[in-house]
Design a protein around this motif. Sequence first.
Motif, PDB file in Angstrom:
ATOM      1  N   LYS A  39       6.038 -61.379  20.831  1.00 36.48           N
ATOM      2  CA  LYS A  39       5.285 -61.449  19.584  1.00 36.48           C
ATOM      3  C   LYS A  39       5.633 -60.243  18.723  1.00 36.48           C
ATOM      4  CE  LYS A  39       1.959 -63.471  17.231  1.00 36.48           C
ATOM      5  NZ  LYS A  39       2.292 -64.722  16.586  1.00 36.48           N
ATOM      6  N   ASP A  58       0.435 -63.754  24.582  1.00 34.74           N
ATOM      7  CA  ASP A  58      -0.546 -64.239  25.546  1.00 34.74           C
ATOM      8  C   ASP A  58      -0.768 -65.725  25.304  1.00 34.74           C
ATOM      9  OD1 ASP A  58      -2.480 -64.540  23.490  1.00 34.74           O
ATOM     10  OD2 ASP A  58      -3.251 -62.512  23.790  1.00 34.74           O
ATOM     11  N   SER A  59      -1.621 -66.325  26.084  1.00 33.44           N
ATOM     12  CA  SER A  59      -1.795 -67.785  26.007  1.00 33.44           C
ATOM     13  C   SER A  59      -2.374 -68.249  24.670  1.00 33.44           C
ATOM     14  CB  SER A  59      -2.681 -68.272  27.149  1.00 33.44           C
ATOM     15  OG  SER A  59      -3.935 -67.620  27.087  1.00 33.44           O
ATOM     16  N   ASN A  60      -3.057 -67.378  23.936  1.00 33.73           N
ATOM     17  CA  ASN A  60      -3.646 -67.748  22.649  1.00 33.73           C
ATOM     18  C   ASN A  60      -2.687 -67.572  21.476  1.00 33.73           C
ATOM     19  OD1 ASN A  60      -6.136 -68.294  23.884  1.00 33.73           O
ATOM     20  ND2 ASN A  60      -6.733 -66.150  23.752  1.00 33.73           N
ATOM     21  N   ASP A  61      -1.571 -66.854  21.677  1.00 28.71           N
ATOM     22  CA  ASP A  61      -0.625 -66.608  20.592  1.00 28.71           C
ATOM     23  C   ASP A  61       0.131 -67.872  20.221  1.00 28.71           C
ATOM     24  OD1 ASP A  61      -1.080 -63.891  20.092  1.00 28.71           O
ATOM     25  OD2 ASP A  61       0.212 -63.301  21.755  1.00 28.71           O
ATOM     26  N   VAL A  62       0.440 -67.968  18.945  1.00 27.92           N
ATOM     27  CA  VAL A  62       1.236 -69.069  18.403  1.00 27.92           C
ATOM     28  C   VAL A  62       2.547 -68.473  17.898  1.00 27.92           C
ATOM     29  CG1 VAL A  62       1.320 -70.814  16.570  1.00 27.92           C
ATOM     30  CG2 VAL A  62      -0.847 -70.296  17.699  1.00 27.92           C
ATOM     31  N   LYS A  87       7.798 -69.439  21.705  1.00 24.91           N
ATOM     32  CA  LYS A  87       6.813 -69.376  22.806  1.00 24.91           C
ATOM     33  C   LYS A  87       7.462 -69.783  24.105  1.00 24.91           C
ATOM     34  CE  LYS A  87       2.172 -69.624  23.800  1.00 24.91           C
ATOM     35  NZ  LYS A  87       0.975 -69.140  23.301  1.00 24.91           N
TER      36      LYS A  87
END
Length: 87
Positions: A39, A58-62, A87
Amino acid sequence: MRKIFLVIMMGVIATSCTENSRVKAWGGEGTINLPKGRKLVNVTWKETEVWYLTKPMDSNDVAETYQFQEESSWGLVEGTYNIVETK
């Protein structure tokens, strides 16, 4: 003969510069594809080099695409870097 010389010289200059040099000095566009799962946090120029700070996604990042764009005083030769996350 002079025109041919100029065309050859422009070709040599264009191919001998790195993408960073061309984008910064002559304007235009370049692309940086970040490593998968990274990111973008920040980006800056240091002379002719582009430095960018990343962190793990992390899992919430787009995954996003950013434009790092120069705005020159005269508005003539402005470069843009597209920075692409995956991703």
